[in-house]
Structures are given as C-alpha cells and as structure tokens.
Design a protein around this motif. Structure first.
Motif, PDB file in Angstrom:
ATOM      1  N   PRO A  65      11.055  37.056  77.983  1.00 23.81           N
ATOM      2  CA  PRO A  65      12.185  36.561  77.186  1.00 23.81           C
ATOM      3  C   PRO A  65      12.311  37.284  75.856  1.00 23.81           C
ATOM      4  O   PRO A  65      11.326  37.692  75.257  1.00 23.81           O
ATOM      5  CB  PRO A  65      11.835  35.086  76.968  1.00 23.81           C
ATOM      6  CG  PRO A  65      10.344  35.043  77.044  1.00 23.81           C
ATOM      7  CD  PRO A  65       9.924  36.130  78.009  1.00 23.81           C
ATOM      8  N   PHE A  66      13.541  37.450  75.424  1.00 24.19           N
ATOM      9  CA  PHE A  66      13.811  37.967  74.085  1.00 24.19           C
ATOM     10  C   PHE A  66      13.710  36.807  73.102  1.00 24.19           C
ATOM     11  O   PHE A  66      14.213  35.713  73.377  1.00 24.19           O
ATOM     12  CB  PHE A  66      15.210  38.581  74.007  1.00 24.19           C
ATOM     13  CG  PHE A  66      15.308  39.954  74.584  1.00 24.19           C
ATOM     14  CD1 PHE A  66      15.193  41.074  73.781  1.00 24.19           C
ATOM     15  CD2 PHE A  66      15.510  40.128  75.944  1.00 24.19           C
ATOM     16  CE1 PHE A  66      15.281  42.342  74.312  1.00 24.19           C
ATOM     17  CE2 PHE A  66      15.590  41.393  76.485  1.00 24.19           C
ATOM     18  CZ  PHE A  66      15.475  42.512  75.672  1.00 24.19           C
ATOM     19  N   PRO A  67      13.080  37.018  71.951  1.00 25.89           N
ATOM     20  CA  PRO A  67      13.005  35.946  70.941  1.00 25.89           C
ATOM     21  C   PRO A  67      14.308  35.856  70.157  1.00 25.89           C
ATOM     22  O   PRO A  67      15.156  36.756  70.225  1.00 25.89           O
ATOM     23  CB  PRO A  67      11.850  36.414  70.039  1.00 25.89           C
ATOM     24  CG  PRO A  67      11.890  37.906  70.132  1.00 25.89           C
ATOM     25  CD  PRO A  67      12.367  38.232  71.536  1.00 25.89           C
ATOM     26  N   ASP A  68      14.435  34.788  69.436  1.00 22.67           N
ATOM     27  CA  ASP A  68      15.536  34.636  68.475  1.00 22.67           C
ATOM     28  C   ASP A  68      16.913  34.774  69.111  1.00 22.67           C
ATOM     29  O   ASP A  68      17.788  35.472  68.592  1.00 22.67           O
ATOM     30  CB  ASP A  68      15.394  35.647  67.326  1.00 22.67           C
ATOM     31  CG  ASP A  68      14.050  35.531  66.625  1.00 22.67           C
ATOM     32  OD1 ASP A  68      13.562  34.393  66.489  1.00 22.67           O
ATOM     33  OD2 ASP A  68      13.490  36.578  66.249  1.00 22.67           O
ATOM     34  N   VAL A  69      17.122  34.115  70.242  1.00 22.48           N
ATOM     35  CA  VAL A  69      18.459  34.082  70.834  1.00 22.48           C
ATOM     36  C   VAL A  69      19.076  32.724  70.509  1.00 22.48           C
ATOM     37  O   VAL A  69      18.360  31.763  70.207  1.00 22.48           O
ATOM     38  CB  VAL A  69      18.415  34.313  72.359  1.00 22.48           C
ATOM     39  CG1 VAL A  69      17.909  35.708  72.680  1.00 22.48           C
ATOM     40  CG2 VAL A  69      17.586  33.263  73.059  1.00 22.48           C
ATOM     41  N   PRO A  70      20.387  32.614  70.516  1.00 24.90           N
ATOM     42  CA  PRO A  70      21.023  31.331  70.189  1.00 24.90           C
ATOM     43  C   PRO A  70      20.537  30.205  71.106  1.00 24.90           C
ATOM     44  O   PRO A  70      20.203  30.433  72.272  1.00 24.90           O
ATOM     45  CB  PRO A  70      22.517  31.610  70.406  1.00 24.90           C
ATOM     46  CG  PRO A  70      22.648  33.084  70.263  1.00 24.90           C
ATOM     47  CD  PRO A  70      21.371  33.667  70.775  1.00 24.90           C
ATOM     48  N   VAL A  71      20.513  29.008  70.566  1.00 26.63           N
ATOM     49  CA  VAL A  71      20.095  27.828  71.327  1.00 26.63           C
ATOM     50  C   VAL A  71      20.998  27.692  72.552  1.00 26.63           C
ATOM     51  O   VAL A  71      22.213  27.866  72.475  1.00 26.63           O
ATOM     52  CB  VAL A  71      20.178  26.556  70.452  1.00 26.63           C
ATOM     53  CG1 VAL A  71      19.850  25.319  71.275  1.00 26.63           C
ATOM     54  CG2 VAL A  71      19.239  26.677  69.261  1.00 26.63           C
ATOM     55  N   GLY A  72      20.376  27.419  73.701  1.00 26.83           N
ATOM     56  CA  GLY A  72      21.128  27.276  74.942  1.00 26.83           C
ATOM     57  C   GLY A  72      21.370  28.598  75.651  1.00 26.83           C
ATOM     58  O   GLY A  72      22.036  28.635  76.677  1.00 26.83           O
ATOM     59  N   THR A  73      20.832  29.664  75.096  1.00 26.63           N
ATOM     60  CA  THR A  73      21.003  30.989  75.687  1.00 26.63           C
ATOM     61  C   THR A  73      19.638  31.529  76.098  1.00 26.63           C
ATOM     62  O   THR A  73      18.653  31.338  75.392  1.00 26.63           O
ATOM     63  CB  THR A  73      21.622  31.963  74.668  1.00 26.63           C
ATOM     64  OG1 THR A  73      22.862  31.437  74.238  1.00 26.63           O
ATOM     65  CG2 THR A  73      21.849  33.331  75.287  1.00 26.63           C
ATOM     66  N   GLU A  74      19.596  32.184  77.248  1.00 27.68           N
ATOM     67  CA  GLU A  74      18.360  32.829  77.696  1.00 27.68           C
ATOM     68  C   GLU A  74      18.641  34.309  77.893  1.00 27.68           C
ATOM     69  O   GLU A  74      19.604  34.696  78.554  1.00 27.68           O
ATOM     70  CB  GLU A  74      17.870  32.223  79.009  1.00 27.68           C
ATOM     71  CG  GLU A  74      16.578  32.852  79.496  1.00 27.68           C
ATOM     72  CD  GLU A  74      16.142  32.325  80.854  1.00 27.68           C
ATOM     73  OE1 GLU A  74      14.941  32.392  81.148  1.00 27.68           O
ATOM     74  OE2 GLU A  74      17.013  31.886  81.635  1.00 27.68           O
ATOM     75  N   ALA A  75      17.806  35.148  77.296  1.00 33.15           N
ATOM     76  CA  ALA A  75      17.914  36.595  77.474  1.00 33.15           C
ATOM     77  C   ALA A  75      16.539  37.103  77.879  1.00 33.15           C
ATOM     78  O   ALA A  75      15.555  36.879  77.173  1.00 33.15           O
ATOM     79  CB  ALA A  75      18.373  37.272  76.185  1.00 33.15           C
ATOM     80  N   VAL A  76      16.469  37.747  79.036  1.00 35.79           N
ATOM     81  CA  VAL A  76      15.194  38.240  79.541  1.00 35.79           C
ATOM     82  C   VAL A  76      15.353  39.682  80.022  1.00 35.79           C
ATOM     83  O   VAL A  76      16.463  40.156  80.284  1.00 35.79           O
ATOM     84  CB  VAL A  76      14.660  37.384  80.714  1.00 35.79           C
ATOM     85  CG1 VAL A  76      14.425  35.945  80.285  1.00 35.79           C
ATOM     86  CG2 VAL A  76      15.589  37.443  81.912  1.00 35.79           C
ATOM     87  N   VAL A  77      14.216  40.371  80.123  1.00 38.19           N
ATOM     88  CA  VAL A  77      14.167  41.678  80.773  1.00 38.19           C
ATOM     89  C   VAL A  77      13.064  41.572  81.817  1.00 38.19           C
ATOM     90  O   VAL A  77      12.039  40.932  81.590  1.00 38.19           O
ATOM     91  CB  VAL A  77      13.897  42.821  79.765  1.00 38.19           C
ATOM     92  CG1 VAL A  77      12.549  42.667  79.091  1.00 38.19           C
ATOM     93  CG2 VAL A  77      14.003  44.179  80.444  1.00 38.19           C
ATOM     94  N   THR A  78      13.284  42.174  82.983  1.00 39.15           N
ATOM     95  CA  THR A  78      12.301  42.062  84.050  1.00 39.15           C
ATOM     96  C   THR A  78      11.312  43.226  84.015  1.00 39.15           C
ATOM     97  O   THR A  78      11.598  44.305  83.498  1.00 39.15           O
ATOM     98  CB  THR A  78      12.971  42.027  85.430  1.00 39.15           C
ATOM     99  OG1 THR A  78      13.622  43.278  85.673  1.00 39.15           O
ATOM    100  CG2 THR A  78      13.955  40.869  85.536  1.00 39.15           C
ATOM    101  N   GLU A  79      10.171  42.983  84.617  1.00 39.71           N
ATOM    102  CA  GLU A  79       9.132  43.998  84.732  1.00 39.71           C
ATOM    103  C   GLU A  79       9.658  45.222  85.479  1.00 39.71           C
ATOM    104  O   GLU A  79       9.392  46.364  85.093  1.00 39.71           O
ATOM    105  CB  GLU A  79       7.953  43.375  85.467  1.00 39.71           C
ATOM    106  CG  GLU A  79       6.705  44.182  85.503  1.00 39.71           C
ATOM    107  CD  GLU A  79       5.544  43.378  86.067  1.00 39.71           C
ATOM    108  OE1 GLU A  79       4.414  43.825  85.867  1.00 39.71           O
ATOM    109  OE2 GLU A  79       5.764  42.326  86.699  1.00 39.71           O
ATOM    110  N   GLY A  80      10.416  45.001  86.548  1.00 35.09           N
ATOM    111  CA  GLY A  80      10.965  46.114  87.318  1.00 35.09           C
ATOM    112  C   GLY A  80      11.914  46.964  86.493  1.00 35.09           C
ATOM    113  O   GLY A  80      11.906  48.198  86.595  1.00 35.09           O
ATOM    114  N   ALA A  81      12.732  46.318  85.672  1.00 34.01           N
ATOM    115  CA  ALA A  81      13.662  47.069  84.827  1.00 34.01           C
ATOM    116  C   ALA A  81      12.908  47.921  83.806  1.00 34.01           C
ATOM    117  O   ALA A  81      13.284  49.073  83.545  1.00 34.01           O
ATOM    118  CB  ALA A  81      14.618  46.112  84.120  1.00 34.01           C
TER     119      ALA A  81
END
Length: 196
Positions: free
Chosen positions: A94-110
């Motif tokens: 997960p990316f830190p410091d994203v707006p509440v109610g929002t999820e931002a992630v990057v995958t291992e494969g990417a």
C-alpha cells in the motif's frame, strides 16, 4: 492451440486463462487479430512485454548458437521462467498517506516488471532474477538482481547505470525509498553478429 510447454516452462493457465505458448503465438501474429481477453489482462501484457524483450535481445544470439551447433537453452529457460513469475501479482504494497476511503497499492509483479524493464534498457544487459524485500518500517526496499551481460560491456559502467536508474525511477512507482541493491552478474554472453 496446444498446451505443450514452451522451452521448459510448464504450460499452466498462469496468464488469466492463457498459456505462455498462446501468448508467444499471439505475439508471432503481431497481436492480430486483437484478442480482448489478452489485451485487457495485466498478467498477459506483462508476459507479452517480457517475451518481446527476450526476442529483441536474444534473437541474434540464438541464430549464432544454432549455426554453431552449440546451443545452450538454460539461460533462455531461466528468462522465460522469470516472465511467468513476473506476471503474477504477488504481494500488494500500500501507498501511505492516501485520502481516507481510498486504497492505492502496487503489486510485487508490477515492481518486478519495472526493475526488469529498467535493467533491460541498459545496453549490453539482460535482467534475470529479481528479488526484493521491504525493510521492517515498510519505507525502504532492498533489492537483489541477477543480470547477464554481453561480452565487451563494461560491468562497472553497466552496474552504475543500473543503480542510478533504479534510484531515480523505482520510487516514482512504489511507496518505498531504494535501500540496498545487490547486483550480481551471473553470466557473460558473446554477442551475435547482428547484436549492437
């Protein structure tokens, strides 16, 4: 289409219902006719990009080795195996410091795909195995990367370029600072006659 293995890689439906052989055939046809089930799949697109890089880099080498009747497919099998691994999503960071109610992630494969693309963009370098691990704080990423270099390539210059590009580009796409980078040259290959 057949489910026969491609150069030692099992033909399992690892790519959203498609095999590596099917993707290779699709690439052979110039990605025509367009197959929406392939083009809409991130796993398939990553695998296609890996196959294309392998063909561009290894094509002249394979012809030279076949002409000399001294072909050794072990390193190709390893690269194809890495394409299969790279296309799997794996862990999600997960990316830190994203707006509440929002999820931002990057995958291992990417991330693996990004590191491989960065390495393969350096002249004379072919990226192999990529391993990485976030530190305990989750803010820094340590990497271990195996590469093959073509004979005549300055290992020192290629390593410096790799480190510089990783430090510049990886933090733009991942919620990590780059920590340790263990870059290992596993093999040196002779260039094919048409290899720049």
């Amino acid at each position: 289409m057949t489910d026969a293995p491609v150069s030692g890689v099992p033909a399992a439906d690892d790519f959203d219902g498609h095999t590596l052989e099917e993707l290779a055939e699709y690439l052979d046809r110039g990605r025509y006719p367009v197959d929406p089930s392939i083009e809409s799949s991130p796993a398939c697109r990553i695998a296609l990009a890996g196959l294309q890089r392998l063909r561009e880099i290894a094509g002249p080498l394979l012809q030279q080795e076949a002409d000399a009747a001294a072909r050794d497919d072990r390193w190709i099998d390893e690269v194809l195996g890495r394409i299969s691994l790279e296309s799997r999503a794996g862990r999600r960071f997960p990316f830190p410091d994203v707006p509440v109610g929002t999820e931002a992630v990057v995958t291992e494969g990417a991330l693996r795909g990004l590191v491989r693309a960065i390495g393969d963009s350096i002249p004379g370098v072919l990226t192999g195995r990529v391993r990485f691990e976030p530190d305990e704080s989750g803010t820094r990423l340590d990497l271990a990367v195996d590469v093959t270099v073509f004979y005549g390539t300055s290992i020192q210059s290629a390593s410096a370029a790799f480190r510089e590009r990783i430090a510049l580009l990886l933090p733009r796409h991942a919620p990590f600072a780059v920590g340790a980078l263990d870059l290992r040259v596993r093999d040196v290959l002779e260039r094919g006659p048409e290899q720049p």
